[in-house]
Design an enzyme around this catalytic site. Structure first.
Site, PDB file in Angstrom:
ATOM      1  N   ASP A 224       4.307  -2.123   1.060  1.00  0.00           N
ATOM      2  CA  ASP A 224       3.171  -1.335   1.521  1.00  0.00           C
ATOM      3  C   ASP A 224       3.124  -1.436   3.041  1.00  0.00           C
ATOM      4  O   ASP A 224       2.968  -2.533   3.595  1.00  0.00           O
ATOM      5  CB  ASP A 224       1.866  -1.874   0.931  1.00  0.00           C
ATOM      6  CG  ASP A 224       1.777  -1.663  -0.569  1.00  0.00           C
ATOM      7  OD1 ASP A 224       2.421  -0.735  -1.082  1.00  0.00           O
ATOM      8  OD2 ASP A 224       1.077  -2.440  -1.236  1.00  0.00           O
ATOM      9  N   ASP A 379      -2.267   5.679  -9.824  1.00  0.00           N
ATOM     10  CA  ASP A 379      -3.125   4.519  -9.557  1.00  0.00           C
ATOM     11  C   ASP A 379      -4.331   4.541 -10.489  1.00  0.00           C
ATOM     12  O   ASP A 379      -5.421   4.971 -10.096  1.00  0.00           O
ATOM     13  CB  ASP A 379      -3.598   4.532  -8.099  1.00  0.00           C
ATOM     14  CG  ASP A 379      -2.450   4.444  -7.111  1.00  0.00           C
ATOM     15  OD1 ASP A 379      -1.574   3.595  -7.317  1.00  0.00           O
ATOM     16  OD2 ASP A 379      -2.430   5.235  -6.153  1.00  0.00           O
TER      17      ASP A 379
END
Length: 523
Positions: A224, A379
């Protein structure tokens, strides 16, 4: 001097970087004359067969290509570059191939995930110098939905098994080609490319190779990436998507350095998720583009990039398409792009209209670059109910009761980094995205993110059973046993982790050593 045929689609940067790492100079062919004057020609085909052949004809590359091959000079085709040698493809029946070799390209007809994606072995069928220095049991990286059916067995160099044996490499005279990607196959792939370049190697004894090959499960390292408060790009990691600690963004290292470390440790793929909030056009986020370019110089496994891949109008009123954004990432070294929040909006529009428009980012990118190039990052979070009758969304019976003892749940998709829930569930999202042309699902889980409790098996089973494309399990891994559990309990093709790799709590090598006796992996 190696001439590379770049017809303008996909990631050729990794091929160029691989050749340059071997000490050679690459000349990119920009015209038919460049092809005609080449000594050795490398053709990495990417995307869809119809798009590729259409561009080759438009650029007037077909006749020079045929003349080059007829002259007996060394030619090497990669993936679609190999498929182009045949007469045609079921992917685009209206387009003719080069017709250099007899046969046709057909879609996989298997009860397995398609695309065939990941690391698989080869079974060598004839003498060659292409695998000089290799042991025969290596695995190479494949990513394709269509494969060659050759009418002449004499041109088949290798076969690979995926439900049934298919042609994975060809050879006839000075013409050679592989369905797999040597530039994405680590040290073994570099050796193969070096053998093509250095034709002074006369050893032509094929290595010992298995009669039957097996697809490996993939272990993926995820980074990330976002700007910290000082404006530097750093690798971070959240707990249920919160990346701050003590008011500051967690800094777990530099993206290029960490990606290089994971390649050396044996990661099968590396994924970058750019979680910086874009204030203007994504292509102006040049540091991330530079991360890809630098990483692809040293990391020879597939690279995925997510973040900002959408239609966009900048502050000056200029509009850009998601296809243009994706193209810039591909040209910078990415093999796949990951679409997150925008996929939810696309599916919402699809469900409202009841049909596809043909203009969504998923459809446009997959048409030009192939469905294997489009990953959908989902997600979801759990929404608990007492019974399926309480919701229109598909539910599961859960062994993890809700806060009020509820025994059922559905998986709500979110956008904006998990901050906003939408009235779309993960199962429906995955199904529709596959229909629109996506080739892989990256399945995260907000409830498990950063918990080290293991993957959400119930979520993964629900989505995996709903689609026929590969699924990557993500979120929650805390030890080696969690990887074994997800592969044994579900049919997912790969598993991804971040924080435990970044902090060296569980090295990638330790995961593979733990799996090697129970799961097919690439060592």
């Amino acid at each position: 001097m190696i001439t590379l045929l770049d017809y303008g689609a996909g990631n050729v940067r990794s091929v160029i970087n691989a050749i340059e790492k071997l000490g050679e100079t690459v000349h990119v062919a920009a015209s038919g004359r460049d092809i005609a004057e080449a000594e050795k020609l490398l053709f990495p085909g990417v995307g869809s067969f119809g798009s590729m052949m259409g561009i080759l004809r438009e650029k007037r590359f077909v006749e020079p290509l045929l003349a080059f091959i007829k002259a007996g000079r060394p030619f090497f085709g990669i993936c679609l570059g190999m498929q182009a040698l045949f007469e045609g493809s079921d992917e685009a029946p209206e387009e003719k191939g080069l017709g250099v070799l007899p046969g046709r390209v057909v879609r996989f007809d298997v009860d397995l995930a398609v695309p065939h994606m990941g690391w698989n072995g080869i079974s060598v069928k004839q003498p060659t110098d292409l695998f000089y220095g290799l042991g025969g049991d290596e695995k190479f990286y494949f990513v394709h939905s269509y494969h060659v059916v050759a009418d002449d067995a004499a041109v088949v160099l290798t076969t690979t098994d995926y439900g049934y044996p298919f042609v994975s490499a060809v050879q006839k005279g000075s013409v050679q080609g592989t369905q797999f990607h040597p530039e994405k196959s680590g040290a073994s792939g570099l050796t193969l490319l070096e053998n093509f370049i250095r034709k002074d190697r006369t050893v032509s004894i094929p290595p010992k190779s298995p009669d039957h090959t097996r697809l490996a499960k993939r272990i993926i390292a995820c980074l990330d990436v976002r700007s910290n408060d000082q404006g530097d790009l750093v690798v971070t990691k959240g707990d249920q998507y919160d990346v701050r600690e003590g008011g500051n963004v967690r800094n777990l290292g530099k993206p290029v350095e960490l990606a290089g470390r994971y390649f050396e440790e044996g990661a099968d793929e590396v994924t970058f998720l750019n979680i910086t909030g874009f204030r203007d056009f994504p292509l102006e986020d040049m540091p991330m583009i530079q991360v890809l370019k630098e990483t692809s110089k040293h990391v020879f496994v597939p690279l995925t990039i997510g973040g900002g891949i959408r239609d966009f109008t900048d502050k000056n009123g200029r509009s850009y398409t998601a296809l243009e954004v994706a193209a810039e990432y591909f040209r910078s070294g990415a093999d796949k792009v990951s679409i997150g929040s925008d996929a939810v909006y696309i599916v919402e529009d699809y469900l409202k209209r009841g049909k596809a428009t043909g203009q969504s980012a998923i459809e446009r990118i997959s048409y030009v670059y192939g469905n294997q190039a489009v990953v959908i990052s989902i997600d979801p979070r759990r929404v608990y109910v007492n019974s399926p009758a309480e919701t229109d969304h598909p539910t599961v019976v859960t062994t993890i009761p809700g806060p009020e003892g509820q025994g059922h749940c559905w998986f709500q998709c979110t956008v904006k980094g998990g901050r906003e829930g939408r009235d779309v569930d993960a199962v429906t999202l995955a199904r529709v995205c596959e229909k629109l042309g996506a080739g892989e699902i990256l399945l995260n889980c907000i409830d498990r993110d950063g918990t080290n409790m293991g993957f959400d098996i119930e979520l993964i089973k629900a989505v995996k059973q709903a689609v026929t494309i590969p699924v990557i399990a993500s979120s929650g891994a805390g030890c080696e046993a969690h990887f074994a559990e997800v592969f044994e309990a579900t049919d997912v093709e790969s598993a991804l982790a971040a924080g435990i790799f970044h902090r060296r709590e569980v090295p990638i090598g330790a995961v593979k050593r733990h799996l090697k006796d129970s799961v097919e992996i690439r060592l």
